[in-house]
Design a protein around this motif. Structure first.
Motif, PDB file in Angstrom:
ATOM      1  N   ASP A 216       0.984  -1.193  -0.002  1.00 12.39           N
ATOM      2  CA  ASP A 216       0.133  -0.020   0.102  1.00 12.39           C
ATOM      3  C   ASP A 216       0.777   1.288   0.105  1.00 12.39           C
ATOM      4  OD1 ASP A 216      -1.710   2.129   0.775  1.00 12.39           O
ATOM      5  OD2 ASP A 216      -3.097   0.831   1.610  1.00 12.39           O
ATOM      6  N   LEU A 217       1.076   1.820  -1.183  1.00 10.64           N
ATOM      7  CA  LEU A 217       2.012   2.967  -1.256  1.00 10.64           C
ATOM      8  C   LEU A 217       1.570   4.080  -0.451  1.00 10.64           C
ATOM      9  CD1 LEU A 217       2.844   2.820  -5.146  1.00 10.64           C
ATOM     10  CD2 LEU A 217       4.018   2.145  -3.291  1.00 10.64           C
ATOM     11  N   GLU A 218       0.265   4.530  -0.190  1.00  7.86           N
ATOM     12  CA  GLU A 218      -0.040   5.434   0.515  1.00  7.86           C
ATOM     13  C   GLU A 218       0.184   5.550   1.932  1.00  7.86           C
ATOM     14  OE1 GLU A 218      -4.195   7.676  -1.367  1.00  7.86           O
ATOM     15  OE2 GLU A 218      -4.147   5.541  -0.271  1.00  7.86           O
ATOM     16  N   ILE A 219      -0.013   4.244   2.419  1.00  5.67           N
ATOM     17  CA  ILE A 219       0.291   3.964   3.666  1.00  5.67           C
ATOM     18  C   ILE A 219       2.023   3.965   4.039  1.00  5.67           C
ATOM     19  CG2 ILE A 219       0.376   2.231   5.737  1.00  5.67           C
ATOM     20  CD1 ILE A 219      -2.385   1.496   4.772  1.00  5.67           C
ATOM     21  N   LEU A 220       2.719   3.663   2.859  1.00  6.39           N
ATOM     22  CA  LEU A 220       4.144   3.515   2.823  1.00  6.39           C
ATOM     23  C   LEU A 220       4.869   4.866   3.057  1.00  6.39           C
ATOM     24  CD1 LEU A 220       5.205   0.307   0.773  1.00  6.39           C
ATOM     25  CD2 LEU A 220       5.094   0.494   3.427  1.00  6.39           C
ATOM     26  N   GLU A 221       4.012   5.728   2.309  1.00  5.56           N
ATOM     27  CA  GLU A 221       4.355   6.904   2.197  1.00  5.56           C
ATOM     28  C   GLU A 221       4.390   7.724   3.605  1.00  5.56           C
ATOM     29  OE1 GLU A 221       3.052  11.255   0.105  1.00  5.56           O
ATOM     30  OE2 GLU A 221       2.236   9.167  -0.687  1.00  5.56           O
ATOM     31  N   VAL A 222       3.521   7.411   4.422  1.00  5.69           N
ATOM     32  CA  VAL A 222       3.416   7.852   5.839  1.00  5.69           C
ATOM     33  C   VAL A 222       4.482   7.343   6.945  1.00  5.69           C
ATOM     34  CG1 VAL A 222       2.027   8.088   7.964  1.00  5.69           C
ATOM     35  CG2 VAL A 222       0.916   8.310   5.802  1.00  5.69           C
ATOM     36  N   VAL A 223       4.740   6.012   6.627  1.00  2.00           N
ATOM     37  CA  VAL A 223       5.526   5.359   7.523  1.00  2.00           C
ATOM     38  C   VAL A 223       7.142   5.909   7.049  1.00  2.00           C
ATOM     39  CG1 VAL A 223       6.843   2.906   7.492  1.00  2.00           C
ATOM     40  CG2 VAL A 223       4.290   3.113   7.383  1.00  2.00           C
ATOM     41  N   ASN A 224       7.409   5.976   5.754  1.00  2.00           N
ATOM     42  CA  ASN A 224       8.519   6.543   5.381  1.00  2.00           C
ATOM     43  C   ASN A 224       8.744   8.087   5.797  1.00  2.00           C
ATOM     44  OD1 ASN A 224       9.250   4.248   4.193  1.00  2.00           O
ATOM     45  ND2 ASN A 224       8.559   4.850   2.134  1.00  2.00           N
ATOM     46  N   MET A 225       7.754   8.633   5.869  1.00  2.00           N
ATOM     47  CA  MET A 225       7.749  10.215   6.441  1.00  2.00           C
ATOM     48  C   MET A 225       8.259  10.231   7.933  1.00  2.00           C
ATOM     49  SD  MET A 225       4.879  12.858   6.447  1.00  2.00           S
ATOM     50  CE  MET A 225       4.004  12.260   8.211  1.00  2.00           C
ATOM     51  N   VAL A 226       7.698   9.236   8.601  1.00  2.00           N
ATOM     52  CA  VAL A 226       7.968   9.387  10.098  1.00  2.00           C
ATOM     53  C   VAL A 226       9.443   8.817  10.381  1.00  2.00           C
ATOM     54  CG1 VAL A 226       7.412   8.582  12.464  1.00  2.00           C
ATOM     55  CG2 VAL A 226       5.519   8.918  10.709  1.00  2.00           C
ATOM     56  N   GLN A 227       9.643   7.713   9.652  1.00  2.00           N
ATOM     57  CA  GLN A 227      11.148   6.964   9.697  1.00  2.00           C
ATOM     58  C   GLN A 227      12.179   8.048   9.074  1.00  2.00           C
ATOM     59  OE1 GLN A 227      11.713   3.630  10.650  1.00  2.00           O
ATOM     60  NE2 GLN A 227      13.799   4.608  10.851  1.00  2.00           N
ATOM     61  N   GLN A 228      11.754   8.780   8.201  1.00  2.00           N
ATOM     62  CA  GLN A 228      12.855  10.011   7.840  1.00  2.00           C
ATOM     63  C   GLN A 228      13.038  10.877   8.917  1.00  2.00           C
ATOM     64  OE1 GLN A 228      11.443  13.080   5.209  1.00  2.00           O
ATOM     65  NE2 GLN A 228      13.632  13.728   4.701  1.00  2.00           N
ATOM     66  N   GLU A 229      12.011  11.324   9.773  1.00  2.00           N
ATOM     67  CA  GLU A 229      12.207  12.123  11.018  1.00  2.00           C
ATOM     68  C   GLU A 229      13.316  11.609  11.888  1.00  2.00           C
ATOM     69  OE1 GLU A 229       8.591  13.920  13.005  1.00  2.00           O
ATOM     70  OE2 GLU A 229      10.075  13.788  14.903  1.00  2.00           O
ATOM     71  N   ILE A 230      12.988  10.340  12.368  1.00  2.45           N
ATOM     72  CA  ILE A 230      13.790   9.568  13.096  1.00  2.45           C
ATOM     73  C   ILE A 230      15.357   9.351  12.544  1.00  2.45           C
ATOM     74  CG2 ILE A 230      14.244   7.313  14.383  1.00  2.45           C
ATOM     75  CD1 ILE A 230      11.133   7.049  14.275  1.00  2.45           C
ATOM     76  N   ASP A 231      15.416   9.079  11.318  1.00  3.23           N
ATOM     77  CA  ASP A 231      16.695   8.912  10.633  1.00  3.23           C
ATOM     78  C   ASP A 231      17.584  10.009  10.584  1.00  3.23           C
ATOM     79  OD1 ASP A 231      16.285   6.400  10.267  1.00  3.23           O
ATOM     80  OD2 ASP A 231      15.717   6.517   8.043  1.00  3.23           O
ATOM     81  N   LEU A 232      17.038  11.289  10.613  1.00  3.73           N
ATOM     82  CA  LEU A 232      17.446  12.642  10.705  1.00  3.73           C
ATOM     83  C   LEU A 232      18.112  12.837  12.051  1.00  3.73           C
ATOM     84  CD1 LEU A 232      15.553  14.906   8.356  1.00  3.73           C
ATOM     85  CD2 LEU A 232      17.856  14.122   8.071  1.00  3.73           C
ATOM     86  N   TYR A 233      17.217  12.485  12.913  1.00  2.79           N
ATOM     87  CA  TYR A 233      17.700  12.912  14.385  1.00  2.79           C
ATOM     88  C   TYR A 233      18.884  11.923  14.756  1.00  2.79           C
ATOM     89  CZ  TYR A 233      18.072  13.560  19.369  1.00  2.79           C
ATOM     90  OH  TYR A 233      18.499  13.855  20.745  1.00  2.79           O
ATOM     91  N   ARG A 234      18.869  10.668  14.476  1.00  2.00           N
ATOM     92  CA  ARG A 234      19.930   9.803  14.617  1.00  2.00           C
ATOM     93  C   ARG A 234      21.333  10.075  14.043  1.00  2.00           C
ATOM     94  NH1 ARG A 234      17.392   5.040  12.860  1.00  2.00           N
ATOM     95  NH2 ARG A 234      17.177   4.187  15.159  1.00  2.00           N
ATOM     96  N   LYS A 235      21.100  10.908  12.848  1.00  5.02           N
ATOM     97  CA  LYS A 235      22.296  11.235  12.017  1.00  5.02           C
ATOM     98  C   LYS A 235      22.978  12.703  12.459  1.00  5.02           C
ATOM     99  CE  LYS A 235      23.124  11.468   7.245  1.00  5.02           C
ATOM    100  NZ  LYS A 235      22.328  11.537   5.742  1.00  5.02           N
ATOM    101  N   TYR A 236      21.836  13.662  13.155  1.00  5.32           N
ATOM    102  CA  TYR A 236      22.257  15.056  13.342  1.00  5.32           C
ATOM    103  C   TYR A 236      21.921  15.580  14.666  1.00  5.32           C
ATOM    104  CZ  TYR A 236      22.582  15.214   8.102  1.00  5.32           C
ATOM    105  OH  TYR A 236      22.824  15.126   6.787  1.00  5.32           O
ATOM    106  N   SER A 237      21.825  14.559  15.724  1.00  8.39           N
ATOM    107  CA  SER A 237      21.101  14.968  16.947  1.00  8.39           C
ATOM    108  C   SER A 237      21.942  15.970  17.577  1.00  8.39           C
ATOM    109  CB  SER A 237      21.154  13.772  17.789  1.00  8.39           C
ATOM    110  OG  SER A 237      22.396  13.235  18.074  1.00  8.39           O
ATOM    111  N   GLU A 238      23.449  16.171  17.121  1.00  2.00           N
ATOM    112  CA  GLU A 238      23.956  17.477  17.900  1.00  2.00           C
ATOM    113  C   GLU A 238      23.436  18.988  17.405  1.00  2.00           C
ATOM    114  OE1 GLU A 238      27.758  16.929  15.022  1.00  2.00           O
ATOM    115  OE2 GLU A 238      26.034  15.494  15.457  1.00  2.00           O
ATOM    116  N   TYR A 239      22.646  19.033  16.414  1.00  2.00           N
ATOM    117  CA  TYR A 239      22.345  20.070  15.638  1.00  2.00           C
ATOM    118  C   TYR A 239      21.115  20.600  16.357  1.00  2.00           C
ATOM    119  CZ  TYR A 239      26.049  20.061  12.335  1.00  2.00           C
ATOM    120  OH  TYR A 239      27.204  19.917  11.869  1.00  2.00           O
ATOM    121  N   TYR A 240      20.199  20.092  16.846  1.00  2.00           N
ATOM    122  CA  TYR A 240      18.774  20.431  17.427  1.00  2.00           C
ATOM    123  C   TYR A 240      18.357  19.483  18.495  1.00  2.00           C
ATOM    124  CZ  TYR A 240      16.912  16.575  14.449  1.00  2.00           C
ATOM    125  OH  TYR A 240      16.658  15.416  13.728  1.00  2.00           O
TER     126      TYR A 240
END
Ligand SMILES: C[S@@+](CC[C@H](N)C(=O)[O-])C[C@H]1O[C@@H](n2cnc3c(N)ncnc32)[C@H](O)[C@@H]1O
Length: 253
Positions: A216-240
């Motif tokens: 289900d591509l519509e649902i996967l889009e939401v899953v990926n959006m939330v995952q992207q936020e988590i991945d960014l924090y994992r990568k850049y937590s010292e910035y914010y």
């Protein structure tokens, strides 16, 4: 997001302990800074979500708490916990919109907004809610804040799209002072506050949704959006991070 995607977004978030980064230590410290509160302060917890911080607050004070949120499922979840923990005399939960809170001026000794003031906007929230506070009352709010300059392009783009009003600490301190408050203290939430009760359980749910809705591509889009936020924090937590600001209403000049 369409309605189906909004529904999935809430399903992903439903049932995790917090709806934003937080821990017990930060509110405990914040509360200790509010030195001259009455013995039974009146507190409003705005955007309470499932209410872990509401219950923490109840353990830190002899006061009463009105917890407000506009999402019915969180309200029901918190009401259940309050009954289970025998806290009905201390905490009342109300469905209300933080943009138009219907209480008389000078009702509260403390306004609490953990991970929620961004919805109305930091400056707007400080200004709009100020009349609800008694003179000398306190407001404690955690707000996403830049910690370092020169963030990568992908990180800047993500937050510029998600929350263009995001400031650094001096920027937020300026807003606080311009909005009729004195800064009492502020501190940066530790990384553990992002992971333990928020991103870790959220990521576990994402894995389940990803497996279940592979086609289900519509649902996967939401899953990926939330995952992207988590991945960014994992990568850049010292910035914010979220920064907890404890401020006090100033006498009108
Ligand atoms: C990021 S969550 C934080 C929840 C909680 N304070 C915590 O730290 O776990 C933001 C909360 O604000 C609520 N919210 C969103 N818009 C709102 C509004 N207009 N009025 C009241 N609550 C709102 C959401 O339902 C959600 O529970």
């Amino acid at each position: 997001m369409n309605n189906k995607q909004k529904d999935i977004f809430f399903q992903i978030h439903q049932g995790i302990p917090r709806e934003g980064p937080g821990d017990f230590e930060s509110p405990k410290n914040a509360f200790l800074k509010m030195v001259d509160l009455p013995p039974h302060p009146k507190i409003i917890d705005i955007g309470c979500g499932p209410g872990l911080q509401t219950l923490d607050l109840a353990s830190l004070t002899n006061g009463t708490i009105i917890a407000v949120d506009n999402h019915l499922l969180y309200i029901q979840e918190l009401k259940q916990k309050i009954i289970q923990q025998g806290l009905s005399a201390q905490i009342e939960v109300i469905e209300a919109d933080m943009f138009c809170l219907d209480f008389p001026d000078a009702t509260f000794d403390v306004i609490w907004a953990e991970g929620s003031i961004y919805i109305i906007g930091f400056e707007n929230g400080l200004k709009q809610w100020q009349p609800l506070l008694k003179q000398g009352g306190y407001l404690a709010a955690s707000e996403i804040t830049w910690l370092k300059p020169n963030a990568s392009k992908e990180l800047q783009e993500f937050w510029h799209t998600g929350y263009p009003a995001m400031q650094d600490i001096p920027g937020n301190c300026q807003i606080i002072q311009n909005s009729g408050y004195k800064i009492i203290d502020y501190y940066i939430l530790p990384e553990s506050a992002w992971w333990n009760h928020y991103y870790q359980p959220l990521e576990e749910k994402l894995q389940i949704f990803q497996k279940h809705y592979q086609a289900d591509l519509e649902i996967l889009e939401v899953v990926n959006m939330v995952q992207q936020e988590i991945d960014l924090y994992r990568k850049y937590s010292e910035y914010y991070s979220y920064v907890f600001y404890i401020v006090q209403k100033q006498a009108a000049s």
